[in-house]
Design a protein around this motif. Structure first.
Motif, short mmCIF file in Angstrom:
data_model
loop_
_atom_site.label_atom_id
_atom_site.label_comp_id
_atom_site.label_asym_id
_atom_site.label_seq_id
_atom_site.Cartn_x
_atom_site.Cartn_y
_atom_site.Cartn_z
N GLU A 3 -51.98 -30.20 21.93
CA GLU A 3 -51.89 -29.23 20.86
C GLU A 3 -50.45 -28.71 20.70
O GLU A 3 -49.95 -28.58 19.59
N THR A 6 -48.28 -31.47 19.27
CA THR A 6 -48.61 -31.67 17.86
C THR A 6 -48.00 -30.57 17.02
O THR A 6 -47.39 -30.84 15.98
N ARG A 7 -48.14 -29.34 17.47
CA ARG A 7 -47.56 -28.21 16.73
C ARG A 7 -46.04 -28.38 16.58
O ARG A 7 -45.48 -28.11 15.52
N MET A 58 -53.89 -29.59 9.41
CA MET A 58 -53.56 -29.74 10.83
C MET A 58 -53.39 -28.38 11.49
O MET A 58 -53.90 -28.15 12.60
N TYR A 59 -52.71 -27.46 10.84
CA TYR A 59 -52.55 -26.12 11.40
C TYR A 59 -53.92 -25.43 11.53
O TYR A 59 -54.16 -24.72 12.51
N LEU A 61 -56.82 -26.88 12.05
CA LEU A 61 -57.49 -27.46 13.22
C LEU A 61 -56.95 -26.86 14.51
O LEU A 61 -57.71 -26.51 15.42
N LEU A 62 -55.64 -26.73 14.60
CA LEU A 62 -55.02 -26.16 15.79
C LEU A 62 -55.44 -24.70 16.00
O LEU A 62 -55.79 -24.31 17.11
N THR A 67 -60.96 -30.32 17.52
CA THR A 67 -60.42 -31.59 17.98
C THR A 67 -59.46 -32.14 16.92
O THR A 67 -59.79 -32.16 15.73
N LEU A 68 -58.32 -32.59 17.37
CA LEU A 68 -57.34 -33.20 16.46
C LEU A 68 -57.75 -34.63 16.17
O LEU A 68 -58.42 -35.28 16.98
N LEU A 102 -51.00 -38.72 18.42
CA LEU A 102 -52.41 -38.45 18.16
C LEU A 102 -53.31 -39.64 18.47
O LEU A 102 -54.50 -39.48 18.72
#
Length: 106
Positions: A3, A6-7, A58-59, A61-62, A67-68, A102
């Motif tokens: 996470e 990804t961020r 995406m943000y 989900l985070l 789950t990404l 990912l």
């Protein structure tokens, strides 16, 4: 860890879009955002899809702790769109790095 990494990629993507003057101050029409075509290619430029659909999702989900995605391929579209624009190499590479991150086994 996934996470956080990804961020970091998403923040860098936003930064690159801004630096390369691909960041819009005004969102597109709601109907353009409702496209069901891959990458909303029928209603948005690729950078608009990144800014107004991909990054917010995406943000979200985070932030929600969901789950990404584990099967993602954005870099090929970036390459298709920007392959003749050498100034976009960093964007393509960043998206490739995000795809790789990912798609790693979890």
């Amino acid at each position: 860890m996934l996470e956080l990494r990804t961020r970091e990629h998403l923040r860098r993507l936003e930064e690159l879009l801004r630096q390369q003057d691909l960041w819009a101050d005004t969102p597109p029409d709601v109907s353009a955002l409702a496209s069901t075509a891959p990458f909303a290619c029928d209603t948005l430029a690729f950078e608009q899809w990144l800014q107004f659909i991909f990054l917010p999702r995406m943000y979200a989900l985070l932030e929600a702790g969901h789950t990404l995605p584990a099967d993602i391929a954005i870099a090929p579209m970036a390459f298709h769109v920007w392959q003749h624009q050498p100034e976009r190499v960093a964007l393509i590479q960043l998206l490739n790095d995000l795809d790789t991150l990912l798609n790693e086994p979890r």
